[in-house]
Scaffold this motif. Structure first.
Motif, mmCIF file in Angstrom:
data_model
loop_
_atom_site.group_PDB
_atom_site.id
_atom_site.type_symbol
_atom_site.label_atom_id
_atom_site.label_comp_id
_atom_site.label_asym_id
_atom_site.label_seq_id
_atom_site.Cartn_x
_atom_site.Cartn_y
_atom_site.Cartn_z
ATOM 1 N N LEU A 199 23.118 55.193 40.194
ATOM 2 C CA LEU A 199 22.515 54.772 41.455
ATOM 3 C C LEU A 199 23.171 53.534 42.062
ATOM 4 O O LEU A 199 23.007 53.266 43.255
ATOM 5 N N GLY A 200 23.901 52.776 41.225
ATOM 6 C CA GLY A 200 24.449 51.510 41.701
ATOM 7 C C GLY A 200 23.385 50.429 41.705
ATOM 8 O O GLY A 200 22.223 50.661 41.349
ATOM 9 N N GLY A 201 23.744 49.221 42.108
ATOM 10 C CA GLY A 201 22.773 48.134 42.152
ATOM 11 C C GLY A 201 23.427 46.787 41.933
ATOM 12 O O GLY A 201 24.659 46.677 41.810
ATOM 13 N N LYS A 202 22.591 45.750 41.886
ATOM 14 C CA LYS A 202 23.051 44.377 41.648
ATOM 15 C C LYS A 202 22.805 44.029 40.181
ATOM 16 O O LYS A 202 21.680 44.193 39.675
ATOM 17 N N VAL A 203 23.845 43.533 39.497
ATOM 18 C CA VAL A 203 23.733 43.188 38.080
ATOM 19 C C VAL A 203 24.171 41.738 37.878
ATOM 20 O O VAL A 203 25.251 41.341 38.337
ATOM 21 N N LYS A 204 23.355 40.946 37.206
ATOM 22 C CA LYS A 204 23.697 39.549 36.941
ATOM 23 C C LYS A 204 24.875 39.493 35.963
ATOM 24 O O LYS A 204 24.836 40.116 34.892
ATOM 25 N N THR A 205 25.914 38.762 36.343
ATOM 26 C CA THR A 205 27.175 38.745 35.585
ATOM 27 C C THR A 205 27.613 37.298 35.345
ATOM 28 O O THR A 205 27.647 36.504 36.285
ATOM 29 N N PRO A 206 27.954 36.924 34.100
ATOM 30 C CA PRO A 206 28.384 35.548 33.835
ATOM 31 C C PRO A 206 29.791 35.264 34.366
ATOM 32 O O PRO A 206 30.656 36.145 34.371
ATOM 33 N N THR A 207 30.010 34.048 34.846
ATOM 34 C CA THR A 207 31.328 33.561 35.245
ATOM 35 C C THR A 207 31.477 32.132 34.737
ATOM 36 O O THR A 207 30.520 31.540 34.225
ATOM 37 N N LEU A 208 32.666 31.553 34.895
ATOM 38 C CA LEU A 208 32.876 30.159 34.489
ATOM 39 C C LEU A 208 31.981 29.206 35.275
ATOM 40 O O LEU A 208 31.657 28.114 34.812
ATOM 41 N N ASP A 209 31.583 29.613 36.484
ATOM 42 C CA ASP A 209 30.778 28.758 37.356
ATOM 43 C C ASP A 209 29.295 29.067 37.279
ATOM 44 O O ASP A 209 28.505 28.544 38.066
ATOM 45 N N GLY A 210 28.890 29.946 36.372
ATOM 46 C CA GLY A 210 27.498 30.365 36.302
ATOM 47 C C GLY A 210 27.349 31.823 36.686
ATOM 48 O O GLY A 210 28.298 32.471 37.147
ATOM 49 N N ALA A 211 26.159 32.355 36.509
ATOM 50 C CA ALA A 211 25.914 33.780 36.751
ATOM 51 C C ALA A 211 25.927 34.103 38.248
ATOM 52 O O ALA A 211 25.480 33.300 39.078
ATOM 53 N N VAL A 212 26.441 35.287 38.601
ATOM 54 C CA VAL A 212 26.424 35.789 39.977
ATOM 55 C C VAL A 212 25.912 37.219 39.948
ATOM 56 O O VAL A 212 25.932 37.888 38.908
ATOM 57 N N ASN A 213 25.436 37.708 41.094
ATOM 58 C CA ASN A 213 24.984 39.094 41.214
ATOM 59 C C ASN A 213 26.166 39.957 41.640
ATOM 60 O O ASN A 213 26.671 39.830 42.762
ATOM 61 N N LEU A 214 26.598 40.829 40.743
ATOM 62 C CA LEU A 214 27.722 41.709 41.006
ATOM 63 C C LEU A 214 27.213 43.074 41.495
ATOM 64 O O LEU A 214 26.301 43.650 40.892
ATOM 65 N N THR A 215 27.801 43.571 42.564
ATOM 66 C CA THR A 215 27.404 44.874 43.100
ATOM 67 C C THR A 215 28.107 45.998 42.342
ATOM 68 O O THR A 215 29.338 46.078 42.327
ATOM 69 N N ILE A 216 27.313 46.856 41.706
ATOM 70 C CA ILE A 216 27.841 48.023 41.006
ATOM 71 C C ILE A 216 27.784 49.206 41.979
ATOM 72 O O ILE A 216 26.711 49.550 42.480
ATOM 73 N N PRO A 217 28.910 49.836 42.268
ATOM 74 C CA PRO A 217 28.880 50.971 43.195
ATOM 75 C C PRO A 217 28.229 52.191 42.558
ATOM 76 O O PRO A 217 28.304 52.392 41.341
ATOM 77 N N ALA A 218 27.575 52.994 43.370
ATOM 78 C CA ALA A 218 26.966 54.225 42.860
ATOM 79 C C ALA A 218 28.060 55.142 42.312
ATOM 80 O O ALA A 218 29.136 55.265 42.895
ATOM 81 N N GLY A 219 27.781 55.756 41.170
ATOM 82 C CA GLY A 219 28.755 56.645 40.547
ATOM 83 C C GLY A 219 29.807 55.909 39.737
ATOM 84 O O GLY A 219 30.900 56.439 39.513
ATOM 85 N N ALA A 220 29.494 54.708 39.280
ATOM 86 C CA ALA A 220 30.451 53.929 38.481
ATOM 87 C C ALA A 220 30.682 54.599 37.138
ATOM 88 O O ALA A 220 29.822 55.314 36.608
ATOM 89 N N THR A 221 31.869 54.381 36.571
ATOM 90 C CA THR A 221 32.207 54.977 35.280
ATOM 91 C C THR A 221 32.699 53.909 34.308
ATOM 92 O O THR A 221 33.129 52.828 34.725
#
Length: 309
Positions: free
Chosen positions: A229-251
């Protein structure tokens, strides 16, 4: 340090450079003071291990040690060489050179030669010359965390002879890089400057991030429904967590890029963060999910391996 560096690292004199490195890393992990806060002897062991590795990892210093030219602390064997004064150096002090004792017929001639050099300096109008010797350059190794190397930090190291030294870790430091601290080596004599301290840094692995050039690379687990379905996923970075957009149909294996979230060494553009997706099944497959997938497969089944055989 007068101990045999081979014995300290537990390797034979015939050990390869890779065997020496492996032995050091294994001992450093188990003897580091941060890992053994309740062991007062851990720091001393770690200092000896680091000094031994520092001497043996450099092919030239290892060759000189094996040949008996320097001792286990990296100091010149004074029974073979000596430093003598040369007047007229443009920095205002003499530089060091070596001559074998065999060049003189009697040990007293060594000192006679020194006084002859001083006498020549006076007769040439250079004024009285004094014996001066720059301080010994000192070499150390230091372990830092991945984040300390990426973001920059200040660390305090304990010197083999006692005392401490504050070391500034520049942002974007790479594994194996050597830092030079001017004037932080051994003291000079006769007005000559102190030597320099050279610190070779080992960057410890991180449990999430890894570095490729100036990019940060990581693997991000996602659920089946996030992949479909895709969606926003919290993802760690050197500067802190960001919301990464996962496209629908990701593999699994698909890579998303976070621009400008990588390493930024001084004077160079900042790298990116590459996020590799990995679809993870739920820890338990209940009857509802199983029934849904069976029905879906019956009407929508597909073969992702088609054409491989």
């Amino acid at each position: 340090m007068q101990d045999d560096p081979y014995a300290i690292l537990g390797v034979q004199k015939t050990a390869s450079a890779e065997e020496i490195k492996k032995a050091y890393r294994k001992l450093a992990r188990t003897s580091h003071p941060d890992i053994n806060p309740d062991d007062p002897a851990a720091e001393a062991r770690f200092v000896k291990i680091s000094a031994a590795y520092d001497l043996l990892k450099d092919p030239e210093t290892r060759r000189r040690f094996d040949a008996g030219e320097i001792d286990a602390s990296g100091q010149e064997k004074r029974d073979r060489n000596f430093y003598r004064d040369h007047a007229g150096n443009r920095e205002g002090f003499s530089y060091r050179t070596t001559r074998d004792f065999e060049d003189f017929g009697d040990p007293a001639d060594i000192f006679a030669e020194m006084f002859r050099q001083r006498s020549r300096g006076s007769s040439n109008g250079a004024g009285s010359s004094r014996f001066a010797m720059p301080g010994q350059d000192m070499r150390y190794t230091m372990d830092v965390t991945f984040l300390e190397a990426a973001r920059g930090a200040t660390r305090k190291i304990t010197l083999p002879e006692g005392g401490t030294l504050d070391v500034r870790i520049p942002q974007g430091l790479a594994d194996g890089q050597t830092l030079r601290l001017k004037g932080k080596g051994g003291p000079g004599s006769g007005g000559a400057p102190s030597g320099d301290a050279y610190i070779t840094v080992t960057v410890r692995p991180h449990h999430v991030f890894r570095r490729e050039d100036n990019d940060i690379v990581m693997t991000l687990p996602i659920t089946i429904d996030e992949a479909i379905l895709g969606g926003k996923v919290k993802t760690p970075t050197l500067d802190g967590a960001v919301n990464l957009t996962i496209p629908a149909g990701a593999t699994t294996g698909q890579t998303l890029r976070l621009k400008g979230k990588g390493i930024e060494p001084k004077g160079k553009p900042r790298g990116d963060q590459r996020v590799e997706l990995k679809i993870v099944a739920p820890p338990q497959v209940d009857d509802e999910l199983k029934s849904f997938m069976e029905n879906w497969r019956g009407s929508h089944g597909y073969d992702p391996r088609k054409g491989m055989m």
